[in-house]
Motif scaffolding. Sequence first.
Motif, PDB file in Angstrom:
ATOM      1  N   GLY A   1      48.857  -5.419 -22.867  1.00 37.21           N
ATOM      2  CA  GLY A   1      50.002  -4.525 -22.708  1.00 37.21           C
ATOM      3  C   GLY A   1      50.262  -4.340 -21.230  1.00 37.21           C
ATOM      4  N   ARG A   2      50.271  -3.069 -20.853  1.00 33.47           N
ATOM      5  CA  ARG A   2      50.524  -2.814 -19.445  1.00 33.47           C
ATOM      6  C   ARG A   2      49.247  -2.557 -18.671  1.00 33.47           C
ATOM      7  NH1 ARG A   2      50.740   2.752 -18.382  1.00 33.47           N
ATOM      8  NH2 ARG A   2      50.549   4.075 -20.234  1.00 33.47           N
ATOM      9  N   PHE A   3      48.082  -2.909 -19.328  1.00 29.16           N
ATOM     10  CA  PHE A   3      46.799  -2.667 -18.650  1.00 29.16           C
ATOM     11  C   PHE A   3      46.108  -3.990 -18.256  1.00 29.16           C
ATOM     12  CE2 PHE A   3      47.389   0.960 -21.542  1.00 29.16           C
ATOM     13  CZ  PHE A   3      47.377   2.003 -20.620  1.00 29.16           C
ATOM     14  N   GLN A   4      45.385  -3.945 -17.093  1.00 28.86           N
ATOM     15  CA  GLN A   4      44.485  -5.027 -16.673  1.00 28.86           C
ATOM     16  C   GLN A   4      43.071  -4.598 -17.045  1.00 28.86           C
ATOM     17  OE1 GLN A   4      44.900  -8.056 -14.692  1.00 28.86           O
ATOM     18  NE2 GLN A   4      47.000  -7.850 -15.499  1.00 28.86           N
TER      19      GLN A   4
ATOM     20  N   THR B   1      44.989  -9.107 -19.518  1.00 21.28           N
ATOM     21  CA  THR B   1      46.134  -8.202 -19.574  1.00 21.28           C
ATOM     22  C   THR B   1      46.372  -7.823 -21.033  1.00 21.28           C
ATOM     23  OG1 THR B   1      47.115  -9.232 -17.626  1.00 21.28           O
ATOM     24  CG2 THR B   1      48.573  -7.916 -19.021  1.00 21.28           C
TER      25      THR B   1
END
Length: 746
Positions: free
Chosen positions: A52-55, A50
């Motif tokens: 930030g807001r990304f996988q 993960t």
Amino acid sequence: MTYGFGLGAGLKALTAARLAIQTAGHNIANANTEGYSRQRVLQSASLPFTIGRFQVGSGVQVDDIHRLFDEGIERRLRTQLGLAGGASFEHRAWQEIQGVLAEPDAGISSALGDLFARIDRLKTEPSDRALRGGVVQGATALAQAFNLLAARLGDTRAAVFGEVRGLVQQVNEHAQAIAALNREITSLEAGGRSANDLRDAREQHVKEISKLLDTRAIERGNGNLDLIAGGHLLVSGTTTTPLRVALADERTVVHAGASVQSVAITGGRIGALLRHEAQHIPQLLGDADRLARELALQFNRVQTTGVPRSGPFQSLTSYYGAVDGDGDGQRGDELLAQSGFPFDVHRGELWITVQNRRTGDLERTRLQVDPETMSLRDLAAAIDGIEHLSASVDPTGRLQISADAGYGFDFGSRLDPSPDSFGSFGGAAPSLASAGPGPFALTVPASFTVHVDGTPHTVNLTASDFRNPGAATAAELAAAINAQLAGTATAREVGGRLVLRSDTSGAGATLSLTDGAGGPLAAIGLPVGTTATGQANAVAIEVAGTYTGSDNRRLVFRPDGDGEIGATPGLTIGVFDERGNRLATLAVGAGVYEPGKPLAVMDGITVSFGGGRVSAANGDVFTLDALHDPDTTDLLAAIGMNTLFVGSDAATLAVNDAIAADPELLAAGTSGAAGDAGNLDRLLALRSLRLDGLGTANFEDFWADVVGEVGFSASAAEATAAAQDDLLAALEAQRAQVSGVDLDEE
């Protein structure tokens, strides 16, 4: 994302690809390895990172190297391997038995047919020594065919033990390998690793055991595989209980460890072997034994009641001796039923014929035999009591019979051609006979007077003369009278009657009786006040023919009145059985009978009467024994008295050494006369005789059924083996679809 992070994902991908390539190479390398299961690399995406807001993906990971394996198919395959292995052996075993039988070109059927053919050839010339020798050779070949079959079946059965022991050793080796693999598999898998190849190896060992015997495999949660065989735990984790082989009552048994209880094995090659040993071979050997036993019994019944070419015997010794059942050191004192003879002795009659070699006169004696009350010594004593015979039991328990010089004996069925050698029916010497047969109720002491040519002779009877004076027999009376009237008159039992005959003959000879104290003549029924006279020429009686009746008869001939044969009007002779029932009436009076002419009596018997006087008042009587079977007891066959065969089963059947050495002892006829083939006819009749001992089949039909059943079983086993192989191939195809390696796919 950093450069190092990107390289990590690539490295994972390369590692996964390398494992996939290595696994594919491993599959290809083992494409032809028996029991190998194809393996497949299982992959999944690695857990993402993960940011930030990304996988963000992290690449690929290898979850497992999976073994493609269907437990259901493998379980059915184990079972089918056992079924196919057993069926294959069954087919091979039946083929081997067919080879042992050697039918139809050789073996028992051929030898049996050849023996009957040789007997038929001998019938054309019964006195031919070469043809007699041919019959003995045929009998020897038949016995040897039985012996060979029994030996080969015995060898086949004995080989089972060694073969089972070798296969059980293989089972134990595979069991030990399974236990060792259990240890390795549990150790590996406890650490989270896969033991695919070890599991394949273990499964292959299980399958190898399944080919040999029926088993059940149970996998435990820790990866151990337990193996159960016949209710016994063969493998438990890393421990084995080896099987061992032993013999019990001549049968192969398998035990587990130190247990005395046998393992019930029904499947696989071992199961088929045990079934072959316990069922198929004993059944076939039992059928051969039944045939050999019945054949020996039937042939010996005919042989023992015939007459050799050389005529009546001077002496005979039985082949079998009585056992010492009570352990008293004496043989022959046990009851006949308990004397250990190979064949049963039945209650019935034994007829012995004594022949005067000079005159040809026959005297036949009937002995009543009861195996439940008589011993061999009792029988010997009864035979020893027959005039001109002596008999005893030797130390080995064998019965010995010998005749006086000038006499011979046999157990034949021939008709007596001159049945009135004593002269009690129209004889030249006067005679008087009792009105009926004994026993007679006497009161002793008693006496009566015999007047021979007018000279009186007193006969005294005492209690010591009889076993029971109240039931005195004609034979006992005759013995008492003869002891006192020797050289003057002679008494004899004829058809149960007491006949008293003067020792002088001719027209001037007379005989009369006077009763005395105790009235014995009245009790016996002898004529009192009647004077019998002799005549210049006795009535000549000649009997001819062959008796064709189905039972034994003693025919009693008595005139129905007084008169001259062929000269007195209406004169007849009655023919009676021993109970007094009239069987026939022979017309011998004036105008209807010419002296010397044969008259049909019954069942193939003819009789002729010469000229002379007969008298009903004087009690003229003679008897004729018409015999269908002179030995209804099977005693002669049981003790082996001049038998053709000895032995009572397939392994022991053989030709009697005495007959093998001298074919002249073969009883071709019933009289010993040249050209007499009566006994050969009886032997040939055995070919079509249906026997209770063979399930109402004859010899050849019985064995043909046995051979046919073997052929049917062999054919069925072949079909079963083919069907089981087809099922096995289908299951192996199913397994290949799941676990097999496809090179194109790899």
